[in-house]
Design an enzyme around this catalytic site. Structure first.
Site, mmCIF file in Angstrom:
data_model
loop_
_atom_site.group_PDB
_atom_site.id
_atom_site.type_symbol
_atom_site.label_atom_id
_atom_site.label_comp_id
_atom_site.label_asym_id
_atom_site.label_seq_id
_atom_site.Cartn_x
_atom_site.Cartn_y
_atom_site.Cartn_z
ATOM 1 C CE1 TYR A 1 -2.958 -3.105 0.366
ATOM 2 C CE2 TYR A 1 -3.091 -2.735 2.729
ATOM 3 C CZ TYR A 1 -3.416 -3.486 1.615
ATOM 4 O OH TYR A 1 -4.204 -4.608 1.742
ATOM 5 C CG HIS B 1 -0.396 -8.863 0.075
ATOM 6 N ND1 HIS B 1 -0.045 -7.530 0.042
ATOM 7 C CD2 HIS B 1 -1.719 -8.899 -0.236
ATOM 8 C CE1 HIS B 1 -1.091 -6.796 -0.275
ATOM 9 N NE2 HIS B 1 -2.116 -7.609 -0.469
#
Length: 321
Positions: A48, A132
């Protein structure tokens, strides 16, 4: 039974997803709003904003007692100077500082990913570490990445481990074949798309794996079926938009805003421990918190449950299911 041998405390029923903190110009009071609303679980990732979300979250949490909050972050991507990528798999373009995302599912890579995240967060440990998006790296996940997380869990550097993905087949394989505590399933257990309930969530129940539900608005489609641009990171297909509008019509007949039903839906399942909320502004987060307090009658849930199987064909065909 899978998962760590030491009993782990459950996650709070609501968490704040920090993906929006990776964007420039996000309101600085967003985390204050989340905290004031009682949210104490924060999910983040190096991905992010190439570390920006972790740094912003860490700066905010530095002023709060450690025992009062829970943090999950993700591993599997290193943030490296582009000239140090050494021919490895990279994602996107280097940012303004010349940093690029590099895939690394090796034991050393997983350990380095966690160390780097702890540094950005300013923490000595995280509560949950999630692999992830290993969609194209499932063998590596089974052979090296998750075993590395298991070892880090045994060392006490993390309390619990898991995997976050947008698709159910890959998650099902990792739940079945590895020793994880959690999955973060994004977009696949929502008021519109319930594919995770068909086999993944029952498998989690059998394996003792708890579920965090993310992207519960299907990238905005359940917030605004008329104007949302994307579904599963692709332009919304007409049949999918029509399905979302059908769901909204049913909610309207019962006098319930679509947002209220969409945000409350995942938490009805016994295997879902936490629903993650995302927001790009304090006003948007406040709207979501109000929606969570809106009463939803059982008659509406029953009608939406009956509609779900009828809408399922409209959602078929996407990569992420």
């Amino acid at each position: 039974m899978t998962g760590s041998q030491t009993p782990r405390p459950p996650l709070p029923p609501l968490g704040f997803g920090t993906a929006s903190l990776g964007a420039e110009g996000v309101a600085e009071d967003l985390l204050d709003t989340a905290w004031s609303a009682g949210m104490r679980y924060f999910d983040t990732a190096p991905h992010y904003g190439a570390g920006l979300a972790e740094r912003r979250l860490g700066a905010f949490l530095a002023e709060r007692p450690r025992e009062q909050f829970v943090v999950s972050t993700k591993v599997g991507r290193l943030l490296l100077p582009a000239d140090q990528a050494d021919g490895r798999v990279t994602e996107g373009m280097p940012d303004a500082a010349g940093v690029i995302r590099v895939r690394d599912h090796s034991r050393a890579g997983i350990e380095q990913s966690l160390v780097d995240s702890l540094d950005r967060l300013g923490l000595r440990r995280v509560d949950v570490a999630l692999l992830h998006d290993p969609d194209d790296y499932l063998d590596e996940a089974v052979d090296s990445a998750i075993p590395a997380l298991v070892d880090l869990r045994s060392q006490g550097l993390i309390t619990a481990i898991g995997v976050g993905m947008n698709q159910t087949p890959g998650l099902a394989r990792l739940v079945a074949e590895t020793d994880i505590d959690y999955i973060l399933v994004a977009s696949r257990y929502t008021l519109l798309d319930r594919v995770a309930a068909e086999s993944l969530l029952p498998l989690c129940a059998r394996r003792g794996v708890k579920v965090v539900a993310g992207a519960v608005l299907n990238t905005g489609l359940l917030a605004d079926p008329d104007h949302a641009l994307n579904f599963d990171y692709q332009p919304v297909r007409p049949e999918v938009r029509a399905a979302a509008r059908r769901v909204r019509e049913v909610c309207s007949r019962h006098g319930v805003p679509l947002l209220a039903a969409a945000l409350q839906f995942p938490g009805r399942h016994q295997q879902v421990e936490t629903t993650l909320l995302g927001a790009a502004s304090s006003a948007q987060l406040a709207e979501s918190m109000a929606a969570l307090e809106t009463p939803v009658p059982e008659a509406l849930w029953a009608e939406l449950d009956a509609l779900a199987s009828e809408l399922r064909p409209a959602l078929a065909g996407g990569r992420w299911r």
